[in-house]
Design a protein around this motif. Structure first.
Motif, mmCIF file in Angstrom:
data_model
loop_
_atom_site.group_PDB
_atom_site.id
_atom_site.type_symbol
_atom_site.label_atom_id
_atom_site.label_comp_id
_atom_site.label_asym_id
_atom_site.label_seq_id
_atom_site.Cartn_x
_atom_site.Cartn_y
_atom_site.Cartn_z
ATOM 1 N N SER A 1 56.158 28.744 5.124
ATOM 2 C CA SER A 1 54.907 29.383 5.712
ATOM 3 C C SER A 1 54.165 30.012 4.470
ATOM 4 N N GLY A 2 54.912 30.014 3.214
ATOM 5 C CA GLY A 2 54.333 30.533 2.062
ATOM 6 C C GLY A 2 53.347 29.613 1.259
ATOM 7 N N GLY A 3 53.370 28.474 1.715
ATOM 8 C CA GLY A 3 52.524 27.248 0.952
ATOM 9 C C GLY A 3 53.489 26.648 -0.215
ATOM 10 N N ASN A 4 54.628 26.090 0.283
ATOM 11 C CA ASN A 4 55.537 25.540 -0.696
ATOM 12 C C ASN A 4 55.166 24.082 -0.928
ATOM 13 N N ILE A 5 54.305 23.169 -0.104
ATOM 14 C CA ILE A 5 53.964 21.932 -0.556
ATOM 15 C C ILE A 5 52.259 21.969 -0.816
ATOM 16 N N CYS A 6 52.293 21.290 -1.841
ATOM 17 C CA CYS A 6 50.732 21.377 -2.259
ATOM 18 C C CYS A 6 50.413 20.135 -2.930
ATOM 19 N N PHE A 7 49.193 19.794 -3.206
ATOM 20 C CA PHE A 7 48.810 18.638 -4.046
ATOM 21 C C PHE A 7 47.602 19.092 -5.181
ATOM 22 N N GLY A 8 47.460 18.030 -5.961
ATOM 23 C CA GLY A 8 46.576 18.301 -6.978
ATOM 24 C C GLY A 8 45.935 17.008 -7.752
ATOM 25 N N VAL A 9 44.970 17.144 -8.357
ATOM 26 C CA VAL A 9 44.326 16.023 -9.137
ATOM 27 C C VAL A 9 44.046 16.519 -10.508
ATOM 28 N N TRP A 10 44.335 15.420 -11.436
ATOM 29 C CA TRP A 10 44.350 16.066 -12.962
ATOM 30 C C TRP A 10 43.489 15.011 -13.625
ATOM 31 N N LYS A 11 43.281 15.333 -14.974
ATOM 32 C CA LYS A 11 42.451 14.693 -15.807
ATOM 33 C C LYS A 11 43.003 15.067 -17.334
ATOM 34 N N ARG A 12 42.804 13.832 -18.398
ATOM 35 C CA ARG A 12 43.032 14.469 -19.860
ATOM 36 C C ARG A 12 41.869 15.053 -20.304
ATOM 37 N N VAL A 13 42.249 16.219 -20.991
ATOM 38 C CA VAL A 13 40.964 16.957 -21.671
ATOM 39 C C VAL A 13 41.088 17.144 -23.283
ATOM 40 N N GLY A 14 42.118 16.550 -23.649
ATOM 41 C CA GLY A 14 42.491 16.688 -25.031
ATOM 42 C C GLY A 14 43.878 15.944 -25.488
ATOM 43 N N HIS A 15 44.217 16.182 -26.658
ATOM 44 C CA HIS A 15 45.380 15.502 -26.964
ATOM 45 C C HIS A 15 46.723 15.914 -26.547
ATOM 46 N N ARG A 16 47.308 15.581 -25.661
ATOM 47 C CA ARG A 16 48.345 15.940 -24.836
ATOM 48 C C ARG A 16 48.228 17.026 -24.035
ATOM 49 N N THR A 17 46.664 17.506 -23.515
ATOM 50 C CA THR A 17 46.311 18.422 -23.083
ATOM 51 C C THR A 17 45.811 17.922 -21.518
ATOM 52 N N VAL A 18 46.141 18.344 -20.518
ATOM 53 C CA VAL A 18 45.250 18.100 -19.112
ATOM 54 C C VAL A 18 44.757 19.195 -18.344
ATOM 55 N N LYS A 19 44.004 18.923 -17.526
ATOM 56 C CA LYS A 19 43.442 20.033 -16.519
ATOM 57 C C LYS A 19 43.740 19.561 -15.103
ATOM 58 N N LEU A 20 44.193 20.588 -14.296
ATOM 59 C CA LEU A 20 44.556 20.023 -13.031
ATOM 60 C C LEU A 20 43.936 21.243 -11.673
ATOM 61 N N HIS A 21 43.401 20.367 -10.854
ATOM 62 C CA HIS A 21 43.005 21.350 -9.692
ATOM 63 C C HIS A 21 43.755 21.084 -8.594
ATOM 64 N N HIS A 22 44.536 22.102 -8.019
ATOM 65 C CA HIS A 22 45.504 21.989 -6.923
ATOM 66 C C HIS A 22 45.079 22.792 -5.752
ATOM 67 N N ILE A 23 45.508 22.401 -4.704
ATOM 68 C CA ILE A 23 45.295 22.953 -3.268
ATOM 69 C C ILE A 23 46.570 23.005 -2.243
ATOM 70 N N GLY A 24 46.506 23.855 -1.510
ATOM 71 C CA GLY A 24 47.398 23.876 -0.572
ATOM 72 C C GLY A 24 47.011 25.078 0.549
ATOM 73 N N LEU A 25 48.114 25.121 1.374
ATOM 74 C CA LEU A 25 47.974 25.830 2.707
ATOM 75 C C LEU A 25 49.137 26.789 3.008
ATOM 76 N N MET A 26 48.771 28.021 3.623
ATOM 77 C CA MET A 26 49.781 29.035 3.943
ATOM 78 C C MET A 26 49.493 28.877 5.461
ATOM 79 N N PHE A 27 50.769 29.527 6.222
ATOM 80 C CA PHE A 27 50.848 29.383 7.725
ATOM 81 C C PHE A 27 51.099 30.879 8.106
ATOM 82 N N GLY A 28 50.577 31.120 9.317
ATOM 83 C CA GLY A 28 50.791 32.490 9.872
ATOM 84 C C GLY A 28 52.121 32.429 10.857
ATOM 85 N N SER A 29 52.472 33.270 11.591
ATOM 86 C CA SER A 29 53.692 33.262 12.237
ATOM 87 C C SER A 29 53.539 32.532 13.473
ATOM 88 N N ASP A 30 52.265 32.561 13.923
ATOM 89 C CA ASP A 30 52.054 31.508 15.197
ATOM 90 C C ASP A 30 51.851 30.010 14.864
#
Length: 208
Positions: A121-150
């Motif tokens: 419910s706290g959003g344990n599974i999520c996904f992202g996309v990344w790209k290289r921005v420098g020597h051994r350096t990457v940039k990540l954008h990551h997205i996920g969901l949280m759920f209510g008691s219903d």
């Protein structure tokens, strides 16, 4: 636990930052947000590969970068990651504190998958996309969901990171920016409901 008790518990420090993530999802469910899915926009302009034709120069460069990413100093692989908060808005303990612990997989195709040490419910599974921005350096954008008691989606969250792998390829470090949004904001844009910033520390998990 009502909203008042949740905020009092966070201020007293009796709950860990991991439980805070679950509390956030339940807390903002009370706002009446509608359930929604999550998705990443399709990258316009992508062209399929054509067999028997030589790839363009850009494709050759991408191929070289993919090969480099599989070397020991690259980010591709399985990692154990600790997120430490250095600033936070919303119902969180005073920073610094351990915000999250997870297993994270970086794929050579520029995608990423994470399984956090929190209840589903706290959003344990999520996904992202990344790209290289420098020597051994990457940039990540990551997205996920949280759920209510219903069982309905209560919130969308994003995590943006800049990470640099050490020369031995066994650890990486960087920074993250976690943002929480209403469930209807499926792309996680605009002004967030809550935000946490801090540092990342990854340790590679190997076969042997």
């Amino acid at each position: 636990m009502n909203r008042k008790n949740i905020f009092q518990a966070f201020r007293s420090g009796r709950f860990s930052a991991l439980v805070a993530l679950v509390g956030l999802g339940l807390l903002f469910t009370a706002s009446g947000a509608k359930a929604a899915g999550c998705a990443l926009p399709y990258k316009a302009g992508a062209t399929p590969s054509i067999p028997l034709l030589s790839p363009p120069a850009s494709a050759s460069l991408n191929h070289q970068e993919d090969e480099e990413s599989n070397k020991p100093a690259g980010i591709v692989g399985l990692w154990h990651v600790i997120y430490t908060a250095t600033s936070a808005s919303g119902p969180f303990p005073p920073p610094p504190f351990q915000f999250l612990e997870s297993y994270k997989t970086w794929h050579a195709d520029g995608t990423e998958f994470e399984n956090a040490f929190v209840p589903p419910s706290g959003g344990n599974i999520c996904f992202g996309v990344w790209k290289r921005v420098g020597h051994r350096t990457v940039k990540l954008h990551h997205i996920g969901l949280m759920f209510g008691s219903d069982g309905k989606v209560s919130n969308v969250f994003t995590v943006d990171e800049i990470d640099t792998v050490e020369s031995d390829g066994q650890t990486y470090s960087g920074n993250f920016d976690f943002k929480l949004f209403d469930a209807t904001n499926v792309y996680g844009t605009g002004t967030p409901l809550a935000e946490v910033k801090g540092s990342t520390a990854g340790t590679r998990i190997t076969v042997d």
